[in-house]
Design a protein around this motif. Structure first.
Motif, short mmCIF file in Angstrom:
data_model
loop_
_atom_site.label_atom_id
_atom_site.label_comp_id
_atom_site.label_asym_id
_atom_site.label_seq_id
_atom_site.Cartn_x
_atom_site.Cartn_y
_atom_site.Cartn_z
N GLY A 45 -26.13 -36.60 -38.01
CA GLY A 45 -26.83 -37.79 -37.54
C GLY A 45 -28.13 -37.39 -36.88
N ASN A 50 -26.59 -42.78 -34.41
CA ASN A 50 -25.65 -41.92 -35.14
C ASN A 50 -25.85 -40.48 -34.71
N SER A 54 -21.17 -36.26 -40.37
CA SER A 54 -20.24 -36.67 -41.41
C SER A 54 -20.05 -35.50 -42.36
N THR A 56 -18.17 -34.41 -46.02
CA THR A 56 -17.48 -34.84 -47.22
C THR A 56 -16.96 -33.60 -47.92
N ARG A 65 -13.97 -38.09 -46.67
CA ARG A 65 -15.12 -38.08 -45.76
C ARG A 65 -14.63 -38.39 -44.35
N THR A 67 -16.06 -38.76 -40.27
CA THR A 67 -17.20 -38.88 -39.37
C THR A 67 -16.73 -38.44 -37.99
N ASP A 69 -17.72 -37.47 -33.85
CA ASP A 69 -18.69 -37.71 -32.77
C ASP A 69 -19.32 -36.38 -32.35
N SER A 76 -13.75 -41.63 -37.69
CA SER A 76 -13.40 -42.45 -38.85
C SER A 76 -13.26 -41.54 -40.06
N GLU A 77 -12.50 -42.02 -41.04
CA GLU A 77 -12.29 -41.23 -42.25
C GLU A 77 -11.95 -42.15 -43.40
#
Length: 84
Positions: A45, A50, A54, A56, A65, A67, A69, A76-77
């Motif tokens: 980010g 952001n 992330s 992948t 994928r 994400t 912090d 999140s995924e």
């Protein structure tokens, strides 16, 4: 799941946890790495909203994928559709 930095500053993801995301064994993912068919892509980010990253990971036709912090915690995924 955490996204950590190693001593060289490279990002790492625990392969055991990653295997669980794909519903496969750690040994199978390691085999795919040796064959050069497990690919990963990192997107950092770069704006104020952001600040995380992330990653992948594509293993054959499947892709995951996550994400993370800025502290490296998964926020999140998702599994991605098959590549064409």
């Amino acid at each position: 799941m955490r996204f950590d930095l190693d001593e060289r500053g490279d990002w790492i993801v625990d392969i055991d946890e990653l295997a669980g995301k794909f519903g496969t064994s750690t040994g199978y993912l390691q085999h795919q790495i040796r064959l050069g068919i497990l690919k990963s892509f990192l997107e950092s980010g770069n704006d104020e909203e952001n600040k995380g990253a992330s990653v992948t990971v594509r293993a054959g036709k499947m892709a995951w994928r996550g994400t993370f912090d800025r502290t490296g915690f998964l926020i999140s995924e998702c599994m991605l559709p098959e590549a064409p």
